[in-house]
Scaffold this active site. Structure first.
Site, short mmCIF file in Angstrom:
data_model
loop_
_atom_site.label_atom_id
_atom_site.label_comp_id
_atom_site.label_asym_id
_atom_site.label_seq_id
_atom_site.Cartn_x
_atom_site.Cartn_y
_atom_site.Cartn_z
N ARG A 198 -45.05 -24.53 -59.80
CA ARG A 198 -45.15 -24.99 -58.40
C ARG A 198 -46.58 -25.20 -57.92
O ARG A 198 -46.82 -25.74 -56.85
CB ARG A 198 -44.42 -24.00 -57.47
CG ARG A 198 -42.93 -24.25 -57.44
CD ARG A 198 -42.23 -23.26 -56.56
NE ARG A 198 -42.08 -21.96 -57.22
CZ ARG A 198 -41.78 -20.83 -56.58
NH1 ARG A 198 -41.63 -20.82 -55.28
NH2 ARG A 198 -41.64 -19.70 -57.25
N LYS B 173 -51.71 -20.85 -63.52
CA LYS B 173 -51.74 -20.30 -62.16
C LYS B 173 -52.75 -19.17 -62.00
O LYS B 173 -53.51 -19.14 -61.03
CB LYS B 173 -50.35 -19.82 -61.76
CG LYS B 173 -50.33 -19.13 -60.42
CD LYS B 173 -48.95 -19.02 -59.84
CE LYS B 173 -48.15 -17.91 -60.46
NZ LYS B 173 -46.82 -17.81 -59.83
N THR C 208 -39.36 -9.91 -66.96
CA THR C 208 -40.49 -9.01 -66.68
C THR C 208 -40.47 -7.73 -67.55
O THR C 208 -41.52 -7.25 -67.94
CB THR C 208 -40.54 -8.64 -65.18
OG1 THR C 208 -39.21 -8.37 -64.71
CG2 THR C 208 -41.09 -9.78 -64.36
N ASN D 169 -38.61 -5.94 -52.98
CA ASN D 169 -39.49 -5.51 -54.05
C ASN D 169 -40.74 -6.39 -54.07
O ASN D 169 -40.66 -7.60 -54.21
CB ASN D 169 -38.72 -5.64 -55.39
CG ASN D 169 -39.60 -5.34 -56.60
OD1 ASN D 169 -40.61 -4.66 -56.49
ND2 ASN D 169 -39.18 -5.84 -57.76
N TYR E 29 -86.58 -30.16 -53.48
CA TYR E 29 -85.79 -29.65 -54.60
C TYR E 29 -86.67 -28.81 -55.51
O TYR E 29 -87.66 -29.31 -56.05
CB TYR E 29 -85.16 -30.79 -55.41
CG TYR E 29 -84.48 -30.28 -56.66
CD1 TYR E 29 -83.43 -29.38 -56.57
CD2 TYR E 29 -84.91 -30.66 -57.93
CE1 TYR E 29 -82.81 -28.86 -57.71
CE2 TYR E 29 -84.30 -30.15 -59.08
CZ TYR E 29 -83.25 -29.25 -58.95
OH TYR E 29 -82.66 -28.74 -60.07
C1 UD1 Z 1 -40.11 -10.59 -59.28
C2 UD1 Z 1 -39.18 -9.40 -59.18
C3 UD1 Z 1 -38.57 -9.38 -57.77
C4 UD1 Z 1 -39.67 -9.31 -56.74
C5 UD1 Z 1 -40.65 -10.44 -56.93
C6 UD1 Z 1 -41.84 -10.23 -56.04
C7 UD1 Z 1 -38.23 -9.02 -61.40
C8 UD1 Z 1 -37.05 -9.21 -62.28
N1 UD1 Z 1 -38.16 -9.52 -60.17
O1 UD1 Z 1 -39.31 -11.74 -59.13
O2 UD1 Z 1 -37.71 -8.26 -57.63
O3 UD1 Z 1 -39.11 -9.35 -55.43
O4 UD1 Z 1 -41.12 -10.48 -58.28
O5 UD1 Z 1 -42.66 -11.34 -56.05
O6 UD1 Z 1 -39.21 -8.40 -61.81
N2 UD1 Z 1 -43.63 -12.77 -66.08
C9 UD1 Z 1 -44.02 -12.73 -67.39
N3 UD1 Z 1 -43.10 -12.94 -68.36
C10 UD1 Z 1 -41.79 -13.16 -68.10
C11 UD1 Z 1 -41.40 -13.20 -66.73
C12 UD1 Z 1 -42.34 -13.00 -65.75
O7 UD1 Z 1 -45.20 -12.50 -67.68
O8 UD1 Z 1 -41.03 -13.31 -69.04
C13 UD1 Z 1 -44.62 -12.53 -65.02
C14 UD1 Z 1 -44.91 -13.76 -64.17
O9 UD1 Z 1 -45.99 -14.47 -64.68
C15 UD1 Z 1 -45.25 -13.14 -62.82
C16 UD1 Z 1 -44.42 -11.86 -62.79
O10 UD1 Z 1 -44.11 -11.57 -64.14
O11 UD1 Z 1 -46.61 -12.77 -62.73
C17 UD1 Z 1 -43.16 -12.01 -61.96
O12 UD1 Z 1 -42.33 -12.99 -62.51
P1 UD1 Z 1 -41.53 -13.99 -61.61
O13 UD1 Z 1 -40.73 -14.88 -62.49
O14 UD1 Z 1 -42.44 -14.64 -60.65
O15 UD1 Z 1 -40.54 -12.99 -60.87
P2 UD1 Z 1 -39.79 -13.24 -59.51
O16 UD1 Z 1 -38.56 -14.02 -59.77
O17 UD1 Z 1 -40.72 -13.73 -58.49
#
Ligand code: UD1
Ligand code: CA
Length: 458
Positions: free
Chosen positions: A22, A29, A88, A178, A357
């Site tokens: 996005r 990012k 995550t 969260n 300069y």
């Molecule tokens: C996550 C939380 C959600 C919370 C939100 C807050 C989980 C399952 N959900 O959701 O509860 O409200 O953040 O912003 O944790 N990432 C990786 N590898 C992966 C997946 C994610 O490194 O396989 C990293 C992403 O780069 C990011 C972070 O983990 O920095 C969060 O991942 P993202 O997909 O943004 O989670 P959300 O759906 O926003």
């Protein structure tokens, strides 16, 4: 337990493997910047300031650019790859080898949540070292909770987190969300992470499942509540600019508290590493890029732009000055309007007041550089230095063709193009000699061909 782990310290794991689609950017990012530092840099800074004993960053595959930034900001951090994005919890498990070394607490931070304060990281780590608490979560009340994981409470106890996509109607009305950061008690971290399953709407291994899993093991979970502002994540450019605004406000407030005067703080932009001593006056519309430090009592006049510059006490800059990286201003030195400096050491009390300069140069104490002086430092291939000694005087509109030395106390006549070094206390003039012819203009106007075109005014 391995020798390099410490059972009293915190392991911080920063998740930065996301793609950030996005942002609509060719840059990952976490390399986008706020307050002059990359997003992942902020997470690293926060973990470091919280006193983490070890930091591991989980990045996406083939991201030498992200890795280089991590090495720059935190050379001692470990970098591990997550080859496939499977959630995550899966991302955290890429740091399994480090977790297994036995830390008191494992704190997971997101690489795209730059406003988290070190105090919050510390509070999460401390929380999981109390009683039966196995998991602590950074929570916040969201104005619009759409998209966030919801914190499921049983009275005062946190019993689970439901991701938005998995939540039912009733759970979606919960505003307590969260914020993403989570701490796990060190000894339970691996067993909890390894028991996470991927049976959910996104077929991902959710870190958030650790809460219910901990409760099922007879442990408890706890919430460290923060403001919505602190939990702000960056998914798009609008949120990037919101984070910038919050950080600028925080940093300005800190400088004001430390004794800096700003006439219009809302128009002054600083970087995370900007240091400003007391009694500095900053006029409106000034920008401080990374690597700037300003000594006591200095004055920065309006519309000045500084980066990578060290300014000693009592110096004066601007208005409309640009100090580029490698500028070192001595005590009481003066840089005036429309002056640009780069890799320039400018001695105590020296003056460079107008339209000049100064690049790749050393200027001795008390020297005076006249209006419009240019150091010609570049031949299209290489850069060369100009040395100007103490007390030298450079007449206005001179070009100093580097490499060249103007020794102490020497004078350069106005309008000179100096290509050879000038010895101490000498005068160098290098310009066309003036020719004056009496009555020439009158005779010129009297020529027949000019009389025919004579203008009425003369
Ligand atoms: C996550 C939380 C959600 C919370 C939100 C807050 C989980 C399952 N959900 O959701 O509860 O409200 O953040 O912003 O944790 N990432 C990786 N590898 C992966 C997946 C994610 O490194 O396989 C990293 C992403 O780069 C990011 C972070 O983990 O920095 C969060 O991942 P993202 O997909 O943004 O989670 P959300 O759906 O926003
Ligand atoms: Ca997110």
């Amino acid at each position: 337990m391995a020798a390099d782990a410490d059972s009293n310290t915190t392991l911080a794991i920063i998740l930065a493997a996301g793609e950030g689609t996005r942002m609509r950017s060719s840059r990952p990012k976490v390399l986008h910047e706020v307050a002059g530092l990359s997003l992942v840099g902020h997470a690293l800074a926060s973990a470091k300031a919280a006193g983490a004993g070890k930091i591991v960053v989980v990045i996406g595959p083939d991201r030498p650019d992200v890795e280089a930034e991590i090495r720059r900001v935190a050379p001692s951090a470990n970098v591990v790859e997550q080859r496939e994005r499977r959630g995550t919890a899966h991302a955290v498990l890429q740091a399994e080898a480090e977790i297994a070394k036995g830390f008191a607490a494992v704190v997971v931070l997101f690489g795209d949540t730059p406003l988290v304060r070190p105090e919050t990281v510390r509070a999460l780590a401390e929380r999981v070292q109390q009683g039966k608490i196995g998991v602590a979560v950074m929570g916040f009340e969201a104005k619009d909770p759409t998209g966030y994981g919801r914190l499921i409470m049983d009275g005062p106890h946190l019993i689970g987190i439901r991701e938005h996509k998995d939540a039912n109607e009733k759970e979606r009305t919960i505003a307590l969300c969260n914020g993403g950061l989570m701490a796990l008690r060190g000894e339970f971290a691996l067993p909890l992470l390894k028991s996470v399953q991927s049976k959910n709407a996104q077929n991902e291994f959710y870190l958030t499942d650790c809460v219910a899993l901990a409760c099922a093991r007879g442990l408890s979970a706890s919430v460290v509540e923060v403001s919505e502002e602190e939990a702000q994540g960056v998914n798009d450019r609008a949120q990037l600019s919101q984070c910038e605004a919050v950080l600028q406000k925080r940093m300005r407030a800190e400088h004001l508290k430390n004794g800096v005067t700003m006439i219009a703080p809302e128009t002054v932009f600083v970087s995370l590493d900007t240091t400003i001593a007391r009694d500095v006056l900053i006029e409106p519309n000034c920008v401080f890029g990374p690597g700037v430090s300003i000594g006591e009592g200095a004055v920065i006049h309006a519309f000045s732009h500084l980066e990578g510059a060290t300014v000693a006490a009592g110096a004066t800059i601007g208005p409309f000055a640009r100090l580029r990286p490698g500028t070192k201003l001595g005590e009481g030195a003066k840089i005036g309007n429309f002056v640009e400096t780069k890799a320039a050491e400018i001695g105590q009390g020296a003056k460079v007041n107008h339209l000049t300069y100064i690049g790749d140069a050393t200027i001795g104490a008390g020297a005076n550089i006249g209006a419009g002086t240019i150091t010609c430092n570049y031949d299209g291939f290489r850069k060369f230095r100009t040395e100007i000694g103490e007390g030298a005087f450079i007449g206005s509109n001179s070009s100093l063709v580097a490499p060249v030395t103007i020794a102490a106390g020497a004078y350069v006549g106005s309008g000179s193009v100096i290509t050879k070094s000038v010895p101490e206390n000498a005068l160098a003039v290098a310009r066309g000699k003036q020719v004056t012819i009496d009555g020439w203009a009158e005779a010129f106007r009297a020529r027949p061909e000019n009389i025919a075109k004579k203008k009425p005014s003369r």
